[in-house]
Write a protein that holds these residues in place. Structure first.
Motif: not given
Length: 376
Positions: A1-18
């Motif tokens: 569950m923690k791993k899934r949340i971390a992946l979601s946050l990472l994806g969101l940060l990538v989208v914001i950076g782009i």
């Protein structure tokens, strides 16, 4: 569950950076385009600043006056028996205007004529007797005196009859009739106004400092709103010999030529009418002028825009504050801030700013010192 949340946050940060990178690139491109943008050139017309010779004049407000004008009155009291005018017509000197009742004078004249005949007959008889030394010198002198008195009485009645035949004293135009047939006239009662309009005079006042410059014979130009499309020329014919102590002005009179091209006088000019007077002095002065449309008027100072080339050989305008003097028609005198040979923007100055690039066009509004606007 923690791993899934971390992946979601990472994806969101990538989208914001782009998205942030894309927006930064867009802003950078807009800044570069703005730096390279050149404002469009403003279309204006231009005129050269030049020296002009202007007349030196004095301006005043005047009042028109007829060359001759009088209100015709009765010399003797009497009743009006005949009128030979209606009012408004032109008459010549000697034309009969009014005839007063003369029945009493006619009867008196018959009696005076009879007395004169008798006195002359008596004088002839006494003269023969005196030559024959039958009568004395005193009787002869008495008879001669009686004959002279009878002649004087007859002449007096004839003078009264002549005064009751009222005539025009000079050529002119009559005003409104003030009497009617049957009206009893007292001595001095007005009958009609008679005015001679050619030439006309204009009376005006000038400040006392003008005395050093004006003289008889100087040209004057007169305009009036009664004849707005015509300027009447004339000459100064009289300058008063004293200064008005209340206004410190000198009363001046000029005689005008009001004859039209067809030889008739101007009927629209009447005594008492207001007029604008301009006295033209012989001397002229050199002035620097620009059209009024070239001046940007402001409370902090008036300015013009000088047309010149910048260091890149681009045509631009430079704002120059100026001091203005006299205005004549569409032109104004520049007393400080400009010199002859410069070129200033004419039409469209309200759109300009200091350093703005311009495109100088041909043509533009025509300026004149004596504009004739079409008010139709």
């Amino acid at each position: 569950m923690k791993k899934r949340i971390a992946l979601s946050l990472l994806g969101l940060l990538v989208v914001i950076g782009i998205l942030g990178g894309v927006k930064a690139l867009q802003i950078k491109e807009l800044i570069a385009a703005g730096a390279e943008a050149v404002p469009p050139k403003t279309a204006v017309t231009a005129v050269d600043v030049s020296n002009t010779s202007w007349e030196t004049t004095f301006k005043a407000i005047g009042t028109l006056e007829a060359a001759q004008g009088v209100v015709i009155t009765a010399d003797l009291p009497g009743r009006v028996s005949q009128l030979f005018f209606d009012g408004g017509e032109r008459v010549s000197a000697g034309d009969v205007l009014v005839q007063q009742e003369t029945s009493t004078e006619d009867a008196q004249m018959k009696a005076a004529e009879s007395d004169l005949v008798l006195a002359n007959s008596n004088l002839d008889r006494v003269n023969r007797l005196f030559n024959s030394k039958v009568v004395s010198r005193s009787e002869y002198d008495s008879a001669r005196s009686q004959a002279s008195a009878a002649q004087a009485q007859l002449d007096n009645i004839k003078a009264s009859l002549a005064k009751k035949r009222i005539v025009a004293p000079f050529d002119g135009r009559l005003g409104l009739r003030l009497v009617d047939i049957g009206q009893d006239l007292a001595q001095g009662v007005g009958i009609v106004s008679l005015q001679a309009f050619d030439p006309m005079r204009v009376n005006f006042s000038l400040p006392q400092q003008a005395l050093a410059s004006i003289a008889d014979g100087l040209q004057v130009r007169v305009t009036t709103d009664a004849v707005p499309d015509r300027v009447f020329n004339g000459r100064i014919t009289a300058i008063n010999t004293e200064i008005d102590s209340s206004t410190r002005t000198v009363r001046t009179q000029a005689t005008l030529d009001v004859t039209a091209d067809d030889g008739t006088s101007a009927p629209a000019l009447l005594p008492g009418m207001y007029a604008s007077v301009e006295v033209v002095l012989p001397a002229t002065r050199e002035v620097l002028t620009v059209p009024l449309t070239s001046v940007s008027f402001a409370t902090y100072g008036d300015s013009v825009f000088i047309v010149e080339n910048d260091e890149n050989e681009q045509t631009v305008v430079r704002q120059q504050f100026v001091q203005l003097g006299e205005r004549r028609g569409d032109f104004v005198e520049v007393t400080k801030g400009l010199e002859a040979g410069l070129q200033v923007a004419n039409d469209g100055v309200f759109k300009l700013r200091n350093g703005a690039p311009v495109n100088v066009m041909e043509g533009g509004s025509e300026a004149s010192t004596k504009p004739q606007p079409d008010n139709s």
